[in-house]
Design a protein around this motif. Structure first.
Motif, PDB file in Angstrom:
ATOM      1  N   PRO B  14       0.787  -1.289  -0.044  1.00 40.05           N
ATOM      2  CA  PRO B  14       0.006   0.071   0.019  1.00 40.05           C
ATOM      3  C   PRO B  14       0.896   1.158   0.038  1.00 40.05           C
ATOM      4  O   PRO B  14       1.928   1.206   0.504  1.00 40.05           O
ATOM      5  N   VAL B  15       0.404   2.403  -0.421  1.00 42.76           N
ATOM      6  CA  VAL B  15       0.908   3.480  -0.495  1.00 42.76           C
ATOM      7  C   VAL B  15       1.589   3.812   0.998  1.00 42.76           C
ATOM      8  O   VAL B  15       0.395   3.753   1.784  1.00 42.76           O
ATOM      9  N   GLY B  16       2.359   4.604   1.182  1.00 42.67           N
ATOM     10  CA  GLY B  16       2.862   4.918   2.466  1.00 42.67           C
ATOM     11  C   GLY B  16       3.594   4.070   3.315  1.00 42.67           C
ATOM     12  O   GLY B  16       4.122   4.139   4.503  1.00 42.67           O
ATOM     13  N   SER B  17       3.612   2.739   2.786  1.00 38.40           N
ATOM     14  CA  SER B  17       4.232   1.664   3.552  1.00 38.40           C
ATOM     15  C   SER B  17       5.793   1.315   3.100  1.00 38.40           C
ATOM     16  O   SER B  17       6.414   2.161   2.243  1.00 38.40           O
ATOM     17  N   PRO B  18       6.437   0.903   4.106  1.00 35.99           N
ATOM     18  CA  PRO B  18       8.132   0.866   3.893  1.00 35.99           C
ATOM     19  C   PRO B  18       8.423  -0.286   2.793  1.00 35.99           C
ATOM     20  O   PRO B  18       7.350  -1.210   2.404  1.00 35.99           O
ATOM     21  N   LEU B  19       9.577  -0.232   2.464  1.00 28.90           N
ATOM     22  CA  LEU B  19      10.056  -1.017   1.488  1.00 28.90           C
ATOM     23  C   LEU B  19      11.334  -1.696   1.810  1.00 28.90           C
ATOM     24  O   LEU B  19      12.383  -0.815   2.019  1.00 28.90           O
ATOM     25  N   SER B  20      11.786  -2.929   1.353  1.00 30.55           N
ATOM     26  CA  SER B  20      13.111  -3.397   1.323  1.00 30.55           C
ATOM     27  C   SER B  20      13.192  -4.569   0.525  1.00 30.55           C
ATOM     28  O   SER B  20      12.549  -5.742   0.454  1.00 30.55           O
ATOM     29  N   LEU B  21      14.027  -4.177  -0.721  1.00 31.36           N
ATOM     30  CA  LEU B  21      14.324  -5.352  -1.662  1.00 31.36           C
ATOM     31  C   LEU B  21      15.837  -5.602  -1.451  1.00 31.36           C
ATOM     32  O   LEU B  21      16.585  -4.766  -1.258  1.00 31.36           O
ATOM     33  N   GLU B  22      16.006  -6.864  -1.678  1.00 33.88           N
ATOM     34  CA  GLU B  22      17.443  -7.429  -1.464  1.00 33.88           C
ATOM     35  C   GLU B  22      18.007  -8.141  -2.841  1.00 33.88           C
ATOM     36  O   GLU B  22      17.403  -8.719  -3.377  1.00 33.88           O
ATOM     37  N   CYS B  23      19.220  -7.769  -2.949  1.00 34.66           N
ATOM     38  CA  CYS B  23      19.880  -8.498  -4.048  1.00 34.66           C
ATOM     39  C   CYS B  23      21.452  -9.172  -3.227  1.00 34.66           C
ATOM     40  O   CYS B  23      22.113  -8.366  -2.420  1.00 34.66           O
ATOM     41  N   THR B  24      21.626 -10.301  -3.681  1.00 33.02           N
ATOM     42  CA  THR B  24      22.770 -10.847  -3.467  1.00 33.02           C
ATOM     43  C   THR B  24      23.610 -11.502  -4.546  1.00 33.02           C
ATOM     44  O   THR B  24      22.962 -12.087  -5.434  1.00 33.02           O
ATOM     45  N   VAL B  25      24.883 -11.504  -4.563  1.00 31.16           N
ATOM     46  CA  VAL B  25      25.707 -11.968  -5.942  1.00 31.16           C
ATOM     47  C   VAL B  25      26.653 -13.190  -4.933  1.00 31.16           C
ATOM     48  O   VAL B  25      27.019 -13.044  -4.001  1.00 31.16           O
ATOM     49  N   SER B  77      15.499   0.573  -0.289  1.00 30.01           N
ATOM     50  CA  SER B  77      14.626   0.658   0.715  1.00 30.01           C
ATOM     51  C   SER B  77      14.028   1.929   0.168  1.00 30.01           C
ATOM     52  O   SER B  77      14.222   2.734  -0.319  1.00 30.01           O
ATOM     53  N   SER B  78      12.701   1.988   1.204  1.00 30.70           N
ATOM     54  CA  SER B  78      12.148   3.290   1.302  1.00 30.70           C
ATOM     55  C   SER B  78      11.257   3.240   2.442  1.00 30.70           C
ATOM     56  O   SER B  78      10.914   2.259   2.977  1.00 30.70           O
ATOM     57  N   LYS B  79      10.962   4.541   3.118  1.00 31.57           N
ATOM     58  CA  LYS B  79      10.302   4.672   4.103  1.00 31.57           C
ATOM     59  C   LYS B  79       8.730   4.756   4.214  1.00 31.57           C
ATOM     60  O   LYS B  79       8.074   4.052   4.730  1.00 31.57           O
ATOM     61  N   LYS B  80       8.492   5.488   2.824  1.00 33.81           N
ATOM     62  CA  LYS B  80       7.127   5.446   2.460  1.00 33.81           C
ATOM     63  C   LYS B  80       7.041   5.509   1.125  1.00 33.81           C
ATOM     64  O   LYS B  80       7.451   6.371   0.360  1.00 33.81           O
ATOM     65  N   LEU B  81       6.283   4.291   0.391  1.00 34.33           N
ATOM     66  CA  LEU B  81       6.047   4.131  -0.831  1.00 34.33           C
ATOM     67  C   LEU B  81       4.920   5.206  -1.560  1.00 34.33           C
ATOM     68  O   LEU B  81       3.975   5.520  -0.870  1.00 34.33           O
ATOM     69  N   LEU B  82       5.407   5.648  -2.932  1.00 27.02           N
ATOM     70  CA  LEU B  82       4.421   6.342  -3.646  1.00 27.02           C
ATOM     71  C   LEU B  82       3.994   5.520  -4.614  1.00 27.02           C
ATOM     72  O   LEU B  82       4.409   4.350  -4.862  1.00 27.02           O
ATOM     73  N   LEU B  83       2.849   5.780  -5.258  1.00 19.81           N
ATOM     74  CA  LEU B  83       2.123   5.140  -6.312  1.00 19.81           C
ATOM     75  C   LEU B  83       3.130   5.077  -7.452  1.00 19.81           C
ATOM     76  O   LEU B  83       3.210   3.867  -8.208  1.00 19.81           O
ATOM     77  N   SER B  84       3.965   6.122  -7.723  1.00 18.66           N
ATOM     78  CA  SER B  84       4.981   6.276  -8.844  1.00 18.66           C
ATOM     79  C   SER B  84       6.230   5.297  -8.643  1.00 18.66           C
ATOM     80  O   SER B  84       6.876   5.043  -9.324  1.00 18.66           O
TER      81      SER B  84
END
Lengths: 112, 110
Positions: B14-25, B77-84
């Protein structure tokens, strides 16, 4: 900033036909890359061209690089439906931590 | 041989929620690492790149951030997601010759 232009952006062709995708870039570079992307998927490396006059071929695809003209071409010979995908070129100046500059992509649709 | 992993593969937030995506090599040391975003039907936009632990360069000012806590780990990461922020997020690793892409994370922000 380096600009990379691909054309055409969309290409619809019949199986068995030949065609060429063009990639022009705006500054000196002798490092150019071609990638393929299937719908919903990541980018797959096709060709790495690292010098003027470099030519590489894989199956029905052939890529070439002319650094003096700042132009790379991706030639498709006797297209088949399995080649339908989006093709991106990318240029690396060799500076700035190997930052790549991507073209907008060419969406290829090969009709059976 | 080298392998690059990304997770999750898909995410709906949802809009306004945090985000964490991880990448490992795996299979290489001290790679250059990159985060790209691809909007639907569009080309690739470079978001961040890193040449070493704790070294992050930002390409586009926005509400996203990146970190590299370990040599072969890159986090977006993001603290607050936007639609964009919706899009396909691709991590890549690079050597002196080329860049190699992970499988991607498809993010939908509602």
């Amino acid at each position: 900033e380096l600009k990379v232009e691909q054309n055409p952006l969309f290409l619809s062709m019949q199986e068995g036909k030949n065609y060429t995708i063009y990639c022009n870039y705006s500054t000196t570079s002798d490092r150019l890359y071609w990638y393929r992307q299937d719908p919903g998927k990541s980018l797959e490396s096709l060709f790495v061209l690292l010098s003027n006059g470099a030519v590489k071929q894989e199956g029905r695809l052939m890529a070439s690089l002319d650094t003096k003209a700042r132009l790379s071409t991706l030639h498709i010979t006797a297209a088949v439906h399995d080649l339908s995908a989006t093709y991106f070129c990318a240029v690396d100046t060799g500076y700035n931590f190997n930052k790549f500059y991507f073209g907008s992509g060419t969406k290829l649709n090969v009709k059976p | 041989s080298q392998t690059i992993h990304q997770w999750p593969a898909t995410l709906v937030q949802p809009v306004g929620s945090p985000l964490s995506l991880e990448c490992t090599v795996e299979g290489t040391s001290n790679p250059n690492l990159y985060w790209y975003r691809q909007a639907a039907g569009r080309g690739l936009q470079l978001l961040f790149y890193s040449v070493g632990i704790g070294q992050i360069s930002s390409e586009v000012p926005q509400n996203l951030s990146a970190s590299r806590p370990q040599d072969r780990q890159f986090i977006l990461s993001s603290k607050k997601l936007l639609l964009s922020d919706s899009g396909f997020y691709l991590c890549a690793w690079g050597d002196r010759v080329a860049q190699y892409f992970g499988p991607g994370t498809r993010l939908t922000v509602l």
